[in-house]
Scaffold this motif. Structure first.
Motif, PDB file in Angstrom:
ATOM      1  N   HIS A 116      26.210 -53.742 -16.655  1.00 57.62           N
ATOM      2  CA  HIS A 116      25.806 -53.726 -15.246  1.00 57.62           C
ATOM      3  C   HIS A 116      26.926 -54.378 -14.451  1.00 57.62           C
ATOM      4  O   HIS A 116      27.443 -55.437 -14.832  1.00 57.62           O
ATOM      5  CB  HIS A 116      24.499 -54.496 -15.054  1.00 57.62           C
ATOM      6  N   PHE A 117      27.328 -53.764 -13.331  1.00 53.65           N
ATOM      7  CA  PHE A 117      28.492 -54.256 -12.605  1.00 53.65           C
ATOM      8  C   PHE A 117      28.289 -55.673 -12.084  1.00 53.65           C
ATOM      9  O   PHE A 117      29.249 -56.450 -12.007  1.00 53.65           O
ATOM     10  CB  PHE A 117      28.855 -53.325 -11.452  1.00 53.65           C
ATOM     11  N   GLU A 118      27.071 -56.034 -11.699  1.00 60.09           N
ATOM     12  CA  GLU A 118      26.856 -57.376 -11.152  1.00 60.09           C
ATOM     13  C   GLU A 118      27.224 -58.448 -12.165  1.00 60.09           C
ATOM     14  O   GLU A 118      27.848 -59.457 -11.815  1.00 60.09           O
ATOM     15  CB  GLU A 118      25.400 -57.543 -10.721  1.00 60.09           C
ATOM     16  N   ALA A 119      26.872 -58.219 -13.432  1.00 57.80           N
ATOM     17  CA  ALA A 119      27.248 -59.168 -14.485  1.00 57.80           C
ATOM     18  C   ALA A 119      28.740 -59.106 -14.766  1.00 57.80           C
ATOM     19  O   ALA A 119      29.393 -60.137 -14.974  1.00 57.80           O
ATOM     20  CB  ALA A 119      26.458 -58.866 -15.756  1.00 57.80           C
ATOM     21  N   ASP A 120      29.288 -57.913 -14.743  1.00 63.64           N
ATOM     22  CA  ASP A 120      30.722 -57.727 -14.950  1.00 63.64           C
ATOM     23  C   ASP A 120      31.523 -58.445 -13.865  1.00 63.64           C
ATOM     24  O   ASP A 120      32.535 -59.109 -14.141  1.00 63.64           O
ATOM     25  CB  ASP A 120      31.025 -56.225 -14.938  1.00 63.64           C
ATOM     26  N   MET A 121      31.076 -58.328 -12.622  1.00 60.11           N
ATOM     27  CA  MET A 121      31.752 -58.991 -11.512  1.00 60.11           C
ATOM     28  C   MET A 121      31.716 -60.505 -11.679  1.00 60.11           C
ATOM     29  O   MET A 121      32.727 -61.197 -11.468  1.00 60.11           O
ATOM     30  CB  MET A 121      31.083 -58.584 -10.190  1.00 60.11           C
ATOM     31  N   ALA A 122      30.559 -61.039 -12.067  1.00 58.26           N
ATOM     32  CA  ALA A 122      30.460 -62.479 -12.303  1.00 58.26           C
ATOM     33  C   ALA A 122      31.381 -62.908 -13.440  1.00 58.26           C
ATOM     34  O   ALA A 122      32.039 -63.959 -13.361  1.00 58.26           O
ATOM     35  CB  ALA A 122      29.015 -62.860 -12.613  1.00 58.26           C
ATOM     36  N   ASP A 123      31.454 -62.095 -14.495  1.00 52.87           N
ATOM     37  CA  ASP A 123      32.354 -62.412 -15.613  1.00 52.87           C
ATOM     38  C   ASP A 123      33.802 -62.515 -15.129  1.00 52.87           C
ATOM     39  O   ASP A 123      34.538 -63.428 -15.529  1.00 52.87           O
ATOM     40  CB  ASP A 123      32.265 -61.328 -16.689  1.00 52.87           C
ATOM     41  N   HIS A 124      34.217 -61.572 -14.292  1.00 53.62           N
ATOM     42  CA  HIS A 124      35.599 -61.590 -13.808  1.00 53.62           C
ATOM     43  C   HIS A 124      35.858 -62.781 -12.883  1.00 53.62           C
ATOM     44  O   HIS A 124      36.941 -63.373 -12.914  1.00 53.62           O
ATOM     45  CB  HIS A 124      35.916 -60.270 -13.096  1.00 53.62           C
ATOM     46  N   ALA A 125      34.864 -63.131 -12.074  1.00 57.26           N
ATOM     47  CA  ALA A 125      35.029 -64.303 -11.207  1.00 57.26           C
ATOM     48  C   ALA A 125      35.151 -65.577 -12.034  1.00 57.26           C
ATOM     49  O   ALA A 125      36.004 -66.440 -11.760  1.00 57.26           O
ATOM     50  CB  ALA A 125      33.854 -64.404 -10.239  1.00 57.26           C
ATOM     51  N   ILE A 126      34.310 -65.707 -13.043  1.00 54.37           N
ATOM     52  CA  ILE A 126      34.358 -66.884 -13.917  1.00 54.37           C
ATOM     53  C   ILE A 126      35.705 -66.965 -14.633  1.00 54.37           C
ATOM     54  O   ILE A 126      36.326 -68.036 -14.728  1.00 54.37           O
ATOM     55  CB  ILE A 126      33.193 -66.849 -14.921  1.00 54.37           C
ATOM     56  N   ASP A 127      36.165 -65.828 -15.133  1.00 56.67           N
ATOM     57  CA  ASP A 127      37.452 -65.793 -15.828  1.00 56.67           C
ATOM     58  C   ASP A 127      38.589 -66.198 -14.890  1.00 56.67           C
ATOM     59  O   ASP A 127      39.484 -66.966 -15.274  1.00 56.67           O
ATOM     60  CB  ASP A 127      37.694 -64.385 -16.376  1.00 56.67           C
TER      61      ASP A 127
END
Length: 786
Positions: free
Chosen positions: A230-241
């Motif tokens: 799901h993109f929302e989780a993917d986006m959060a992953d990239h922000a955290i990274d």
């Protein structure tokens, strides 16, 4: 400067000496270049020993003790949605920040996506940076071209030049359509607006299961074999990274992050387990829900105890008037929307948890804005299985909507809830997204958190504020002044006002005394507690391809309302007839301010479009080679309402070939020309149930061939039916009817591909994974008929 004449031999000897001395200095300890004898000293200028100390280009340094800044803006979340502001959807991340932060009850946006986002980043009224409407609907009038000028620099540009690292995640919606292809220019992509890193999508929305992702300036294919993606989780992953890397490499350098979830905008896509959390919670319907929100808002102190609430508009049905099947379907659509809000808040919480884990939270100012406008009524009175139905001028039956009940929230639909839910969720205000002249369109909940800098978090901030105030507030907090010149360009004045005074003075009078609004011909003005504005001349759901333009109703024929916001928080009592003098005063002020702020002429988005910039709109012939993908709609052939021909030169191997020759669009609208079991097929996806295929029963043999698809439109107008013929080496081998074509955009999320299909398939006859053409394409030519 004129150089002295030199003997070539002397120059060569000098260069040999410099090289030898430099080598000696590099390999023999203690030998310094400055101490070496210079046989040319006094003959050809200064010696090496006479040069100044080493100097390096300076790097900008942030003000001492400047905090990190995280600005969060969600999408289409009305004032009464979140639990923090009395709503039915639990938002624990938003709630946690509010406990020690400043909560604003009179914070206002612009009533629409792109304008709000432009105002947020630039600190100006949207029309003062040419963003008077969404980027999909520009006009050629000042203030509405959707081309942000270089004189309207963003907060990211300013902070980057002031020693901050900058990054953006999520929804862009700030790039003009004709600048969204790989030809650029990239000036108005996030990386051109001051963000050193970007991960998100450029358009108004995207499928959360199969998103149209861009990283910096590179389109990325979403994962197709990752269960639960799901993109929302993917986006959060990239922000955290990004946060982890930035902190590891430059722990003393502050950052500015703009985090922009697009999840609660159509399509309402959420994991099933999150949707199921809300099962049965909206069976009471929109009338009761709105009243429940209103009572909670009174209880927690947002709304005065004696406040009134406006009634349901006559255009909307009462919940009690519906049969059981309609109630079931509509309640499920609301459950899905609620899940998007809750899931987004959860993923945002993960990002904030990373700041806490890394010890940065106490030195981070967080601005969390729930919504870029009021909740959206664009789903119409019935709701939609496909947002594209409205965009492309298509009507959905309730039967079609109901058949997708089990699909709601999943990858096969692009669902939107009925407008009545938007009305309920904008409680205590009437109206909704698009209506900038009424509080329901512009009022959104906001919390600002900054540990150690905000006092009395229990007191609601009632200062009148506007989204343009965020930029000056952040600059004020970090100690950076808005420059008069940025990147060599003189800057426009900042329209926003810093809200920093409200951090420690929760009951201070509003510093903002005047605010003008205009959006989609809905216009109004705020002045010292009074608000005057027009009523909409058409419903929000009439703004699609088949909407009624009503061009015969001019600005001077509109009906105005008048409210005293200091006494009537909910805008329930219209005083326009009781106080015509005050109304006239504010109307005059509106026209005065409109003339100063690029708002005139007030016009429909179908007016003033002549001469719009375009990469593909004026071309008649397009030549493509295999491997080209994700060509944006404006740069692709403009086939809507036109006859066209596709010709492909292909080499077929022994045993035949399969796969895509050309596609434009995807699952939610578009066309595809491909081979299936070696036989040519043309499929036109006109959204939802409107699917049309023309199939040949002739397999294409081995060798070199010309494959042709020729569409002959019945009439030169958008949405026209027509006849599609398939030809092999000039001989017709199949023909059939395309019963309907799209009347609006072909696809605002997926582009044109050659030799394969990307993101989602136009036709379920194949998958993206197996879409690659197994023969050899030398070229594909698309010709638009005169």
């Amino acid at each position: 400067m004129t150089q002295p004449n030199r003997n070539p031999g002397q120059v060569c000897r000098r260069l040999r000496w410099i090289g030898t001395t430099a080598l000696a200095a590099a390999i023999v300890p203690g030998v310094a270049l400055a101490q070496a004898a210079d046989p040319m000293a006094g003959k050809v200028g200064r010696t090496v020993s006479e040069t100044h100390a080493p100097e390096w280009p300076s790097e900008p340094t942030a003000p001492k003790n400047a905090p990190n800044v995280l600005v969060i803006m969600t999408d289409d979340v009305g004032f009464g949605v979140t639990s923090t502001f009395g709503g039915p959807v639990p938002t624990p991340t938003f709630e946690a920040l509010s406990r020690n932060g400043a909560k604003y009850t009179r914070f206002n946006t612009t009533a629409l996506c792109s304008p709000t986002r432009a105002s947020l980043l630039t600190g100006r009224l949207p029309q003062n940076v040419n963003m008077g409407n969404v980027t999909n609907l520009p006009t050629g009038f000042d203030g509405y071209t959707t081309v942000i000028p270089k004189s309207g620099g963003t907060i990211a540009q300013i902070l980057k030049e002031s020693g901050f690292n900058t990054a953006m995640f999520g929804k862009g919606h700030l790039t003009p359509d004709w600048e969204m292809s790989m030809a650029g220019p990239y000036d108005r992509w996030p990386v051109g607006l001051g963000f050193e890193y970007y991960y998100g999508f450029l358009s108004a929305d995207t499928s959360m299961w199969n998103p149209s992702i861009v990283e910096n300036t590179t389109p990325l294919e979403p994962p197709h074999n990752k269960p639960g993606y799901h993109f929302e989780a993917d986006m959060a992953d990239h922000a955290i990274d990004w946060i982890r890397k930035q902190h590891a490499v430059a722990p003393d350098k502050p950052f500015f992050i703009y985090y922009a979830p697009g999840l609660s905008h159509t399509p309402h896509h959420a994991p099933k387990e999150w949707i199921d959390k809300f099962a049965g919670q909206f069976d009471q319907g929109w009338d009761v829900l709105r009243q429940q929100i209103f009572e909670r808002q009174k209880k927690i102190g947002i709304v005065p105890a004696d406040a009134k609430i406006s009634p349901r508009p006559d255009s909307m049905p009462a919940w009690s008037s519906l049969d059981a099947e309609h109630k079931k379907v509509y309640a499920r659509l609301m459950e899905v929307f609620a899940a998007t809000v809750a899931y987004s808040d959860y993923q945002t919480g993960r990002v904030i948890d990373e700041l806490r884990r890394s010890g940065q939270l106490d030195n981070t100012m967080i601005v969390y804005i729930e919504g870029d406008n009021g909740s959206s009524a664009e789903g119409g009175l019935q709701g939609l299985a496909f947002e594209q139905s409205s965009i492309t001028g298509r009507s959905e039956s309730f039967g079609e909507l109901a058949r997708h009940y089990d699909d709601f929230g999943g990858p096969e639909v692009y669902n939107h809830f009925p407008a009545q839910w938007a009305w309920a969720l904008n409680a205590p205000f009437p109206w909704w997204k698009q209506v900038a002249s009424q509080a329901g369109g512009v009022r959104n909940g906001m919390v600002i958190s900054w540990p150690g800098h905000i006092t009395d978090s229990k007191t609601w901030r009632t200062q009148y504020a506007h989204v343009s105030d965020i930029m000056p507030t952040v600059l004020d907090a970090v100690g950076v002044k808005a420059p008069e010149v940025l990147d060599g360009v003189k800057q426009k004045p900042i329209d926003g006002i810093s809200l920093k005074y409200s951090f420690t003075q929760p009951k201070a009078p509003s510093a903002r005394r005047t605010q003008i609004y205009e959006m989609m011909e809905n216009f109004g003005i705020y002045k010292d507690g009074w608000m005057a504005g027009t009523l909409p001349k058409r419903a929000a759901w009439e703004a699609g391809a088949s909407g009624d333009r009503r061009l015969d109703i001019g600005p001077d024929q509109r009906v105005w309302t008048l409210f005293n916001l200091d006494r009537d928080f909910t805008t329930a009592v219209d005083l326009s007839k009781k106080n015509p003098a005050k109304l006239k005063e504010l109307q005059n002020l509106f026209w005065e301010e409109a003339s100063k702020n690029n708002i005139l002429p007030i016009h429909d988005y179908s007016q003033g479009t002549e001469g719009r910039p375009t990469l593909g709109g004026n071309r008649k012939r397009f030549v493509y080679t295999p491997g080209l993908t994700r060509i944006h709609e404006d740069a692709a052939p403009h086939t809507i309402g036109r006859s066209f021909t596709i010709e492909a030169d292909a080499t077929i191997p022994e045993g035949g070939a399969n796969g895509v020759i050309i596609t434009q669009g995807g699952r939610f609208g578009g066309y595809a020309f491909y081979l299936k079991d070696g036989k040519p097929v043309f499929h036109y996806n006109a959204v939802g149930d409107d699917q049309f295929s023309v199939r040949s029963d002739v397999a294409v043999g081995a060798g070199e061939h010309k494959l042709t698809a020729r569409f002959t439109a019945d009439a030169p107008k958008p949405g026209t039916p027509g006849t599609l013929a398939i030809l092999l080496d000039g001989k017709e081998i199949a023909s059939g009817r395309i019963g309907r074509t799209v009347a609006g955009w072909m696809s605002h999320t997926e582009g044109l591909d050659i030799g394969r299909d990307t993101i989602t398939p136009v036709d379920p006859d194949y998958t993206v994974a197996d879409s690659a053409f197994s023969g050899t394409l030398s070229q594909v030519v698309v010709t638009i008929a005169p």
